[in-house]
Write a protein that holds these residues in place. Structure first.
Motif, mmCIF file in Angstrom:
data_model
loop_
_atom_site.group_PDB
_atom_site.id
_atom_site.type_symbol
_atom_site.label_atom_id
_atom_site.label_comp_id
_atom_site.label_asym_id
_atom_site.label_seq_id
_atom_site.Cartn_x
_atom_site.Cartn_y
_atom_site.Cartn_z
ATOM 1 N N ALA A 198 0.832 -1.204 0.000
ATOM 2 C CA ALA A 198 0.000 0.000 0.000
ATOM 3 C C ALA A 198 0.868 1.256 0.000
ATOM 4 O O ALA A 198 0.573 2.241 -0.714
ATOM 5 N N ALA A 199 1.950 1.245 0.782
ATOM 6 C CA ALA A 199 2.862 2.401 0.809
ATOM 7 C C ALA A 199 3.495 2.619 -0.564
ATOM 8 O O ALA A 199 3.664 3.761 -1.028
ATOM 9 N N GLY A 200 3.831 1.516 -1.242
ATOM 10 C CA GLY A 200 4.384 1.642 -2.597
ATOM 11 C C GLY A 200 3.391 2.247 -3.570
ATOM 12 O O GLY A 200 3.763 3.069 -4.428
ATOM 13 N N LEU A 201 2.128 1.845 -3.438
ATOM 14 C CA LEU A 201 1.102 2.407 -4.322
ATOM 15 C C LEU A 201 0.894 3.893 -4.056
ATOM 16 O O LEU A 201 0.675 4.682 -4.986
ATOM 17 N N VAL A 202 0.953 4.294 -2.779
ATOM 18 C CA VAL A 202 0.842 5.727 -2.446
ATOM 19 C C VAL A 202 2.006 6.492 -3.039
ATOM 20 O O VAL A 202 1.829 7.589 -3.616
ATOM 21 N N LEU A 203 3.223 5.937 -2.926
ATOM 22 C CA LEU A 203 4.399 6.595 -3.508
ATOM 23 C C LEU A 203 4.269 6.694 -5.022
ATOM 24 O O LEU A 203 4.608 7.733 -5.625
ATOM 25 N N LEU A 204 3.766 5.626 -5.662
ATOM 26 C CA LEU A 204 3.536 5.661 -7.108
ATOM 27 C C LEU A 204 2.574 6.790 -7.468
ATOM 28 O O LEU A 204 2.778 7.509 -8.452
ATOM 29 N N GLY A 205 1.515 6.963 -6.663
ATOM 30 C CA GLY A 205 0.560 8.038 -6.919
ATOM 31 C C GLY A 205 1.203 9.405 -6.857
ATOM 32 O O GLY A 205 0.906 10.286 -7.681
#
Length: 548
Positions: A56-63
């Motif tokens: 989830a943290a990776g997806l937030v960073l991707l965003g």
């Protein structure tokens, strides 16, 4: 012709970047609720949810990354497209000449080039934004079907209401924005006229009347602005009401599904997030408003670019003295004929005065001779060659023109006379029209910045004459000595008379200029009344009254 589609396509390489960033962001947005749901389920069941939280943290960073890329690409795309469109508009307006600009007020044109071009440049990014805006609800619907089909049914019912709101907003806002920009252009046009005539307004004591005239469209502008805001406010309010219905419908359905054991708590959390994505469609009114402004800006830019421009041939002039012919020439302005079936054959190398009362068609004849406009019927020839068939360089090298109120352009006085010319050529042209005397008294002579060079109306006319002087075949002067004192005008007229290597066509109101000319063309109500030496025409009382 430049259209909304062609403007969008010009964005070129930036659109795939914007599209890819949007797509990655959407995929991350769609994946995040499922990942967080799995993390919730892991925590509820007592299993280690660290992997899901890290994902989830990776997806937030991707965003965050794709948002930065999208912002940079969008700004660069709009800036580049704006510069391209503004350049096209400026080139087109200048190429169209006076006849092409008559349908637009000056301030309106400035508004179209500056403000409307920037709005039209949003075409590409706004299309991508609108197109990608429908992917989250579509993806949400697919994932809700995966979680529980009844969740998808509840979601679809709510989104249908939101779509109706957006459809009504798009239809109403397009007309409102177009009307607003049109009224804004009319106001800018009146303001530009007023600023140009500020001294006349002050001298006439009509400041208050002019203020009312300029600001008259403000009422309409206010009405159109309020209409735009009402459309936006109404749609935003409808979206604020309808949007949460999607969330409520999904949560209620999800509650029953959770109670029935068809979904887990984490899946209910994910479903609520997908419902929020669907409800977020109601906030797309601002995106559709930007699309509507881009369309309106593209339409207003396209109206300018639709004006026909002068085409140039590839022909060259044969050797000749500058013989000017008009065969069956007619020029119209709407239903009115400015010139009617004019036939003229003016010998080369002579001085020809064009006289007549105000409105007789003198300036129109001068504009035809200099090819600043083309006739509606007939043809204009120089040494037997139609002006329209000449190349641009051949035409402008052969024909020069000066006006009553010349507009001087360039950084310095020298550039105003002849941009890029050698210093000796600039000085020779200035000496020929007796401009060297006052130029040499300027603080830096020919290198004096034009903006800080103090000049009278007559001095500006002399620089305008110097700019036209190098013409090889035909020199057209449209009342270009009217602001000169009698002594200077006489000296320049003598220079023109003695310069027998080219044809001089001089529009004048002065009897002395007509006397010195080899031939006089007498116009009356758009027709040639007579062509003869001044002495022969002077016996006619009506001719003498022209100079009264």
């Amino acid at each position: 012709m430049t259209t909304f589609g062609s403007i969008a396509r010009h964005a070129g390489g930036w659109l795939p970047v914007i599209g890819a960033a949007s797509l990655l962001g959407i995929l991350g947005t769609l994946a995040l609720p499922i990942v967080l749901g799995r993390a919730v389920d892991a925590i509820v069941s007592g299993v280690d949810g660290g992997l899901w939280l890290a994902l989830a943290a990776g997806l937030v960073l991707l965003g965050v990354v794709v948002d930065l890329v999208d912002a940079f690409a969008g700004t660069a795309c709009v800036a580049g497209t704006t510069a391209w469109l503004r350049e096209r508009l400026v080139r087109h307006v200048l190429a169209a000449g006076d006849s092409g600009r008559r349908g637009f007020e000056t301030g309106d044109l400035v508004g179209r080039v500056s403000g409307n071009a920037a709005e039209a440049a949003q075409a590409g990014p706004s299309l991508v934004t609108v197109g990608s805006a429908f992917l989250p609800p579509v993806g949400s619907l697919a994932l809700l079907v995966y979680l529980d089909v009844w969740l998808a049914v509840a979601f679809l019912a709510g989104v249908a209401l939101v779509a109706l709101v957006l459809r009504a907003f798009t239809r109403r806002t397009a007309s409102a924005v177009t009307a607003y920009l049109t009224t804004q252009g009319r106001l800018a046009g009146r303001l530009a006229e007023s600023l140009a005539g500020a001294r006349t307004i002050a001298a006439a004591g009509t400041l208050e009347r002019e203020r009312r005239r300029v600001l008259a469209p403000l009422g309409r502008l206010h009405e159109e602005g309020m209409r735009s805001w009402r459309v936006l406010a109404t749609s935003a309010a409808q979206g604020a009401v309808v949007g949460p219905l999607v969330l409520v419908a999904v949560l209620v359905t999800g509650g029953f599904a959770l109670h029935g054991g068809r979904i887990t708590p984490g899946e209910l959390f994910a479903a609520s997030q997908y419902a929020l994505l669907g409800a977020g469609l109601g906030g797309l009114t601002s995106v559709f408003a930007r699309l509507a402004r881009a369309r309106a800006g593209a339409v207003r830019a396209g109206e300018v670019l639709a004006v026909p421009v002068f085409g140039h041939g590839s022909g060259e002039l044969p050797a000749g003295p500058g013989r000017l012919e008009l065969r069956g020439v007619t020029v119209r302005a709407g239903d009115a004929a400015l010139l009617s079936d004019v036939d003229l054959d003016l010998p080369g190398g002579g001085s020809v005065a064009v006289v007549g009362r105000s409105g007789a068609g003198k300036s129109v004849l001068a504009a035809l001779a200099a090819r600043l406009r083309d006739p509606d019927e007939g043809v204009v020839l120089l040494d037997g060659v139609p002006l329209a068939s000449l190349s641009h360089d051949a035409l402008r090298g052969a024909v020069g023109c000066a006006f009553e109120r010349p507009v001087l352009v360039g950084a310095t006085v020298a550039e105003a006379v002849a941009p890029g010319a050698a210093a000796g050529d600039v000085e020779a042209a200035a000496r020929a029209v007796h401009a060297h005397e006052f130029v040499s008294r300027l603080p830096h002579g020919y290198h004096t910045p034009l903006a800080s060079a103090p000049m009278s109306g007559g001095e500006r006319q002399r620089l305008g004459l110097a700019r036209a002087w190098p013409a090889a075949r035909l020199l057209v002067l449209d009342d270009a000595t009217s602001s000169l004192d009698m002594v200077t005008e006489s000296r320049i007229s003598r220079t023109l008379t003695e310069s027998g290597d080219r044809t001089r066509l001089v529009v004048t109101h002065r009897q002395s200029t007509a006397e010195r000319a080899d031939l006089v063309v007498w116009l009356e109500a758009g027709r040639v009344r007579a062509v003869a030496p001044h002495a022969d025409l002077w016996t006619d009382q009506s001719y003498r009254e022209v100079f009264a």
